[in-house]
Write a protein that holds these residues in place. Sequence first.
Motif, PDB file in Angstrom:
ATOM      1  N   TYR A   1       0.841  -1.203   0.000  1.00  0.00           N
ATOM      2  CA  TYR A   1       0.000   0.000   0.000  1.00  0.00           C
ATOM      3  C   TYR A   1       0.877   1.254   0.000  1.00  0.00           C
ATOM      4  O   TYR A   1       0.648   2.194  -0.778  1.00  0.00           O
ATOM      5  CB  TYR A   1      -0.912  -0.010   1.230  1.00  0.00           C
TER       6      TYR A   1
ATOM      7  N   ALA B   1      -4.957   1.066  -2.000  1.00  0.00           N
ATOM      8  CA  ALA B   1      -5.555  -0.093  -1.339  1.00  0.00           C
ATOM      9  C   ALA B   1      -5.860  -1.185  -2.355  1.00  0.00           C
ATOM     10  O   ALA B   1      -5.631  -2.379  -2.103  1.00  0.00           O
ATOM     11  CB  ALA B   1      -6.824   0.325  -0.601  1.00  0.00           C
TER      12      ALA B   1
ATOM     13  N   SER C   1      -2.758  -3.021  -3.226  1.00  0.00           N
ATOM     14  CA  SER C   1      -2.394  -3.988  -2.190  1.00  0.00           C
ATOM     15  C   SER C   1      -3.181  -5.282  -2.354  1.00  0.00           C
ATOM     16  O   SER C   1      -2.639  -6.380  -2.204  1.00  0.00           O
ATOM     17  CB  SER C   1      -2.651  -3.390  -0.798  1.00  0.00           C
TER      18      SER C   1
ATOM     19  N   VAL D   1      -3.774  -2.596   4.882  1.00  0.00           N
ATOM     20  CA  VAL D   1      -4.079  -1.241   4.393  1.00  0.00           C
ATOM     21  C   VAL D   1      -4.310  -0.260   5.541  1.00  0.00           C
ATOM     22  O   VAL D   1      -3.708   0.824   5.559  1.00  0.00           O
ATOM     23  CB  VAL D   1      -5.273  -1.269   3.412  1.00  0.00           C
TER      24      VAL D   1
END
Length: 216
Positions: free
Chosen positions: A111, A125, A128, A159
Amino acid sequence: NDSVFIDVSEFGKSDITLEKEADRKSLADFRDFLQNTRNVYFSIWLIRIAQVNMLDINKKEEQIIINPLRWWKNFLGFQNDGNRRGDFEWKDGDRFKTNWVAHPAFGAYTYLYYRAKGYDRFTSAFGSVVQSTLFEYTIEGMIQSPSIHDLIITPGIGVPAGIVLEETSNLLLSSDSGFLNALGYVINPMRIIVPDKENVNLSPLMSGQVVIGFQW
């Protein structure tokens, strides 16, 4: 000479706030997002290869040899309670450190990588989540089936942890203390790995060396 009124009611608020961002990249910059996702993915492969090279010879051979049939079987199953392949199950049998420290850390720093590359929070996010899924289904998927636990926990905890690390780093870097500034880079090392043009200067010298300078 006019009178000036200052509203001090705002000064009691928390130092860490998630303000609306401007001039940040998003999924609309799709080609750029794909390039950065590719770079992270290849980097993770290199780290994985380095880890395998440190294993003993028997385990190394087992993980180096890529068997497409085994990978496909892994792709269609799930890791559960320590078994490499099986039915859908939340418990994957991994240790607490692996499930609740290593995987969330992976989610947090992927992230932070996207954030350092200039993406907004939603896109970072999402990046990720993409990296976690790619890891489970391709890199680790060569050896064992993906873990439902890891697919959810890696970005699910990673996150929010990344947001806290980033905002804490920002707070430390806003300090006048050189020590706190340095700590800000330790907390969010992506500021070094992914240089900020204003704060980090990478300048190759004629000798072939590289100088990294920080403005504190």
